[in-house]
Motif scaffolding. Structure first.
Motif, PDB file in Angstrom:
ATOM      1  N   ALA A 210       0.833  -1.206   0.000  1.00  0.00           N
ATOM      2  CA  ALA A 210       0.000   0.000   0.000  1.00  0.00           C
ATOM      3  C   ALA A 210       0.868   1.256   0.000  1.00  0.00           C
ATOM      4  O   ALA A 210       0.571   2.229  -0.716  1.00  0.00           O
ATOM      5  CB  ALA A 210      -0.936  -0.009   1.210  1.00  0.00           C
ATOM      6  N   ALA A 214       0.991   4.247  -2.989  1.00  0.00           N
ATOM      7  CA  ALA A 214       0.827   5.678  -2.723  1.00  0.00           C
ATOM      8  C   ALA A 214       2.029   6.478  -3.220  1.00  0.00           C
ATOM      9  O   ALA A 214       1.881   7.534  -3.852  1.00  0.00           O
ATOM     10  CB  ALA A 214       0.617   5.903  -1.227  1.00  0.00           C
ATOM     11  N   ALA A 242      -5.587   0.187  -1.956  1.00  0.00           N
ATOM     12  CA  ALA A 242      -4.837   1.439  -2.064  1.00  0.00           C
ATOM     13  C   ALA A 242      -5.207   2.195  -3.331  1.00  0.00           C
ATOM     14  O   ALA A 242      -5.336   3.428  -3.326  1.00  0.00           O
ATOM     15  CB  ALA A 242      -3.341   1.156  -2.038  1.00  0.00           C
TER      16      ALA A 242
END
Length: 358
Positions: A210, A214, A242
């Motif tokens: 995750a 990002a 995510a």
């Protein structure tokens, strides 16, 4: 005298015939630890609960009706699995089929098993140590299937003349994992020169996925700039979540693995799980059962390849072709069979187990 001699000859001939029949039935080598006609216990040690237990038990029973399965589920706990191995060896189990929680730390357990005279078949994950054989999905074919699925699924935000697809995000398995390395090589063999890899990381832990998603979206300019994502199966759920949080639910995601959550996303046509390339669990279980019977009989096994785990070279391996699951193939699966049944069927004999007398 003549009758007595004739009787002795008949007994000797009967004994020779019986020995020959038993030898043909067993085909046992010098290192045999079990025989099909007598039955023996196979220890099945899995990292987590799944369909493998029932599939393996059925495949073993078909080959060895008198054999028994002693099952242990480590629930993802490495230390717990070590205790389970020790308990099975103490109980006299001399054939272990080991799906290691952490393949890199399994060497002491495998060495302990070998010192106890046991045979060890590494199952799905290549455990370190002197294993006798290995069963898994073919990593080269898995990587190629993922790459081709990604090429087919990626969106093309740039519509101008000569414009290709935007960059893709590649998340690979753990650094130092031979299987993950083979998948990665196969991915790049297909993708290099055909797409731009905008962000790539080897994940030491699935939980890192995750954070990497990002960071990649921020570095590449947001979801609109990403054409597709490819990741290992154990991190696919986290990657899909995510992407959804970042507003990138429309970015195609290609995963590897048969986790139920991922398969259900694919079956439902969820944009953040377009395709998954999973193991054919039935074929793997059948190959593992065949290997367990052969190594128990002390026979030399020849698989479809040989592999090295860093501590042992030339391990005979049965590498099973993967299954590509899409929404359409999932819909075609038998009703009530569960999401793990989705995908193309593998021809009979694809597991490729070949044995030769020692």
């Amino acid at each position: 005298m003549g009758r007595r001699l004739a009787g002795v000859c008949v007994l000797l001939l009967a004994s020779v015939a019986a020995c020959g029949q038993r030898g043909e039935e067993r085909g046992a080598g010098l290192g045999a630890v079990g025989a099909v006609h007598e039955g023996f216990t196979v220890g099945l040690l899995l990292p987590a609960e799944g369909p493998e237990r029932a599939l393996f038990t059925g495949a073993l029973t078909a080959r060895c009706p008198r054999c028994r399965v002693e099952y242990a589920n480590a629930a993802g706990d490495r230390a717990r699995q070590g205790r389970q191995v020790g308990r099975m060896l103490a109980d006299g189990v001399r054939v272990l089929v080991l799906g290691a929680v952490d393949p890199g730390s399994a060497a002491p357990w495998v060495a302990r098993a070998k010192l106890a005279g046991a045979k060890v078949v590494a199952y799905d994950r290549l455990a370190d140590g002197p294993v006798d054989a290995y069963v898994s999905t073919d990593p080269a074919r898995a990587g190629r299937s993922q790459a081709l699925a990604l090429l087919g699924a990626i969106r093309r935000p740039d519509k101008g003349p000569g414009k290709g697809p935007g960059p893709v995000l590649l998340l690979n398995g753990p650094p130092g994992d031979p299987y993950a390395a083979a998948v990665k090589r196969s991915l790049h063999a297909v993708l290099d020169g055909r797409v731009t890899v905008g962000w790539e990381r080897d994940l030491a832990r699935p939980g890192d996925a995750a954070r990497e998603v990002a960071a990649a979206l921020a570095a590449l300019g947001g979801p609109a700039k990403v054409a597709g994502v490819c990741c290992p199966g154990e991190s696919a759920e986290a990657v899909a979540a995510a992407l959804a949080r970042a507003g990138a639910a429309g970015v195609p995601l290609v995963g590897q693995g048969g986790r139920t959550g991922v398969l259900r996303r694919v079956s439902a046509g969820t944009p953040t799980a377009t395709v998954t390339v999973r193991a054919d669990v039935a074929a793997e279980a059948a190959a593992a059962a065949a290997l367990a019977v052969e190594v128990a009989g002390g026979r030399t096994v020849y698989g479809t390849a040989t592999v090295s785990n860093g501590t042992t070279a030339s391990i005979p391996a049965v590498l099973v072709p993967p299954v590509v699951v899409t929404k359409d193939s999932a819909a075609a699966a038998p009703r009530g069979a569960g999401p793990e049944a989705a995908g193309a069927a593998v021809p009979e004999g694809a597991a490729g187990v070949v044995v030769r007398p020692r």
